[in-house]
Design a protein around this motif. Structure first.
Motif, PDB file in Angstrom:
ATOM      1  N   LYS A   1       7.743   5.853  13.051  1.00 44.47           N
ATOM      2  CA  LYS A   1       7.344   6.910  12.849  1.00 44.47           C
ATOM      3  C   LYS A   1       7.715   7.754  10.983  1.00 44.47           C
ATOM      4  O   LYS A   1       9.015   7.490  10.504  1.00 44.47           O
TER       5      LYS A   1
ATOM      6  N   ASN B   1      -6.766   6.090   8.770  1.00 47.09           N
ATOM      7  CA  ASN B   1      -6.140   5.050   9.794  1.00 47.09           C
ATOM      8  C   ASN B   1      -7.161   4.335  10.552  1.00 47.09           C
ATOM      9  O   ASN B   1      -8.793   4.480  10.435  1.00 47.09           O
TER      10      ASN B   1
ATOM     11  N   THR C   1      -2.054   5.362   8.531  1.00 46.64           N
ATOM     12  CA  THR C   1      -1.800   4.005   8.816  1.00 46.64           C
ATOM     13  C   THR C   1      -2.672   3.425   9.950  1.00 46.64           C
ATOM     14  O   THR C   1      -4.553   3.663   9.649  1.00 46.64           O
TER      15      THR C   1
ATOM     16  N   ASN D   1       2.695   5.896   4.499  1.00 48.67           N
ATOM     17  CA  ASN D   1       1.754   4.328   4.754  1.00 48.67           C
ATOM     18  C   ASN D   1       2.710   4.175   6.030  1.00 48.67           C
ATOM     19  O   ASN D   1       3.679   3.728   5.995  1.00 48.67           O
ATOM     20  N   THR D   2       2.081   3.780   7.207  1.00 46.22           N
ATOM     21  CA  THR D   2       2.885   2.909   8.263  1.00 46.22           C
ATOM     22  C   THR D   2       1.307   2.284   9.292  1.00 46.22           C
ATOM     23  O   THR D   2       0.663   2.771   9.447  1.00 46.22           O
TER      24      THR D   2
ATOM     25  N   SER E   1       6.945   4.228   3.659  1.00 45.55           N
ATOM     26  CA  SER E   1       6.266   3.845   3.644  1.00 45.55           C
ATOM     27  C   SER E   1       7.066   3.158   4.676  1.00 45.55           C
ATOM     28  O   SER E   1       8.108   2.278   5.083  1.00 45.55           O
TER      29      SER E   1
END
Length: 661
Positions: free
Chosen positions: A190, A360, A226, A203-204, A185
């Protein structure tokens, strides 16, 4: 570290009023989230430090190693597979003075723990406490001094079977060829993974996620999320899995043999059936109206000097019954016309086996079979935004018409009146009311202005001889051309316009903005999606919270900012007055005329100083310098001129030389 919960859109039907309110609230919350995270991602780049001090700490471990956990605040984390464990932690302190940088560097320590094969890496610095809590972390910061900042970059080698848990706030995470579970994460940066073979959780917040799976065994769970950024997963072509995709402002595509989603769910099918019945009744009603008017016309031509009275009671009674039926069906349509705020897809490949979930808010979800590319992927999601429609009630009272010889007054309208055409090409059209049955609004070519202040669904317009102004609650906007500028806005859909004479302003909270040729200035903003401008004669401002920006044939100054994508910009005028190109999670490619005059200032942060291609330039005037954690480039092109600033975090910058302007 505390995490922000990923918001989920509600499932299932709601009332029209509640759904409209929810859509508006979502749009505001998402816009606020996007621009706050964008500001957070760019804040570090905005602060300059005059000095820095660095050192590298090395750690090793042997024996029966089971897991690795890395907790970081600022800095990239790179993990690869190898025969033995080894970790290099490059600690750098940036400060307002050299003495302060050295002092703080002595106080900052990278820590390594080995708890019976469970490995941990984290940094301790003044004002920040880090405590392990099970498999999670608790970080508390009292570091309020803006005169210095710490960056720790980890390069780690682990045996292939060691599970990895990495969390960083500002920085990229890359992992390669590990055959164990992964939990990665980041907030601003990226995530890139190659050769994954087991359970994976990525997870970002601001950044793209790209992962290649070498194997996808039965029972494996892949969860990729994301907020602002695209997702690309590549898996073996013979994989067996169940796929779930969910996005609000993007689209879902795949090169696997997955069927496209049905155009409508059960509620929409019920709506369409009701509409079909309503159209049948409408046809019968129109037939009765024609009969009434025909009898009136014949009576008006009578040679009898006396007034002729025609008994239309039966026809009018039938007409009233049909209107009541239509009103009831309108209410039924309003009850059944609801759609999910998000775009979702579910499907199975090879009978299932593994579970793959991608979600997302803003960005494309791309699912590829090994050996295929994006051009071979087909669209799975319907791509339609939320639609909430309450149809107006239509009623007409029964009447008996007395028909004299003189012309008969027209019947009262039985449906909402259409706007009156303009009397001159420059006269603006009155605002068009929303389609009472929730269908897309489609208009052809027209003179004058086109103004639509509210629409609940898609809007498509041809060539407009004047100004165009369109606002839609949740649909897509498509315009062929605008002769006197355009202002387009949507709370949740794509915006496309081919040609604009004048200025263009386009904003959407959940979709792409794509424009062809614009003779004037351009301002394009989206909370999630790509921005594409093919040509612009004036200045360009392009912002997205989670997508790529592509600008071609630009003749004015440029401001382009994205927190989760790449920027590609082609400037074709030597007189273009500089600009600002900034991304927090991608690459920047800019093409400039060979005779372009500018003071160029480039900085790429979050990369190794040894990275050869962090900054590549075809202009020899640009001198590249390196320091720990960043690479900079400066130069005066053709003697210098307006300032052109280029910033990238965890990416690369390429400056190309085009033909002279």
């Amino acid at each position: 570290m505390s995490t922000t919960p990923f918001p989920h859109s509600p499932n299932g039907p709601t009332t029209g009023r509640a759904n409209r309110n929810r859509a508006a609230i979502w749009a505001l919350l998402i816009a606020a989230l996007v621009f706050l995270t964008l500001a957070a991602g760019l804040r570090a780049d905005a602060r300059e430090f005059a000095a820095h001090a660095s050192r590298t700490q090395n750690f090793t471990a042997s024996g029966n190693l089971k897991s690795l956990s890395v907790e970081n605040i600022n800095g990239n984390v790179d993990v690869v597979a190898g025969a033995a464990f080894k970790a290099d932690a490059e600690v750098t302190v940036y400060a307002s003075s050299q003495s302060l940088a050295k002092k703080r560097l002595e106080e900052v320590q990278a820590r390594f723990e080995n708890d019976n094969g469970d490995l941990s890496l984290f940094a301790e610095e003044p004002g920040v406490s880090v405590r392990r809590n099970g498999r999670g972390w608790s970080i508390h910061s009292r570091h309020d001094d803006d005169n210095w900042q710490t960056e720790v970059k980890y390069r780690i080698t682990v045996p292939a079977g060691v599970s990895v848990n990495v969390s960083t706030v500002n920085g990229a995470v890359t992992v390669g060829e590990l055959a164990a579970a992964l939990d990665l994460s980041t907030v601003n940066g990226k995530i890139e993974v190659a050769g994954a073979r087991r359970d994976a959780k990525f997870n970002t917040v601001n950044g793209v996620i790209k992962a290649v799976f070498a194997d996808l065994p039965k029972g494996a769970n892949v969860d990729v999320r994301t907020v602002n950024g695209g997702i690309t997963l590549t898996m073996p072509a013979k994989s067996s899995f169940r796929f779930e995709g969910r996005t609000m402002g993007g689209e879902i595509l795949s090169s696997f043999a997955l069927p496209a989603a049905p155009e409508a769910d059960e509620a929409v099918r019920e709506r369409d059936e009701t509409r079909a019945a309503r159209e049948k009744i409408r046809s019968e009603r129109d037939k009765i109206r024609s009969e009434i008017r025909e009898k009136q016309r014949k009576a008006s031509k009578s040679d009898d000097e006396d007034t002729v009275v025609v008994d239309l009671a039966d026809l009018n009674e039938s007409l009233a019954d049909l209107n009541r039926e239509m009103a009831e069906m309108s209410r039924e349509i309003s009850r059944t016309v609801t759609s999910h705020l998000n775009r979702a897809y579910e499907g199975t490949v090879g009978g299932g086996g593994a579970n793959v979930r991608c979600s997302n808010l803003n960005g494309r979800i791309l699912l590829l079979a090994e050996g295929t590319n994006e051009a071979q992927a087909k669209r799975l999601s319907s791509g339609r935004g939320p639609l909430v429609m309450v149809a107006p009630r239509v009623t007409v009272s029964p009447r008996v018409f007395a028909v004299p010889r003189a012309p008969v007054p027209p019947l009262a309208p039985l449906s909402p009146a259409l706007p009156v055409p303009p009397t001159a090409p420059s006269a603006p059209l009155a605002p068009i009311p929303p389609d009472p049955w929730g269908r897309s609004i489609v208009k052809g070519d027209m003179n004058g202005d086109f103004v639509l202040t509210y629409a609940p669904s898609d809007v498509s317009v041809g060539r407009v001889g004047g100004r165009v102004k369109i606002s839609t609650q949740s649909g897509q906007i498509s315009v062929r051309s605008a002769a006197r500028g355009a202002e387009l806005s949507s709370a949740g859909g794509d915006i496309r316009i081919e040609t604009v004479t004048g200025d263009l302003k386009a904003t959407t909270a959940g979709g792409d903005v794509r424009a062809g040729s614009v003779s004037g200035e351009v301002r394009a903003e989206t909370a999630g999606g790509d921005v594409v401008i093919r040509a612009a004669g004036g200045s360009v401002v392009a912002r997205t919270g989670g997508g790529d920006i592509t600008l071609r044939k630009i003749h004015g100054p440029v401001t382009a900012r994205t927190s989760g994508g790449t920027i590609s910009c082609e400037i074709t005028s030597a007189a273009a007055a500089g600009g600002d190109l900034t991304t927090s999670g991608g690459d920047v490619t800019v093409t400039l005329p060979s005779n372009y005059r500018a003071d160029v200032d480039v900085r790429v942060s979050g990369v190794d100083s040894e990275t050869a291609d962090a900054i590549t330039s075809q202009f020899p005037e640009i001198t590249v310098s390196r320091r720990p954690g960043s690479v900079s480039g400066e130069g005066k092109l053709n003697g210098g001129g307006p300032k052109l600033t280029i910033r990238s975090n965890s990416g690369s910058v390429t400056i190309r030389k085009g033909p002279a302007a």
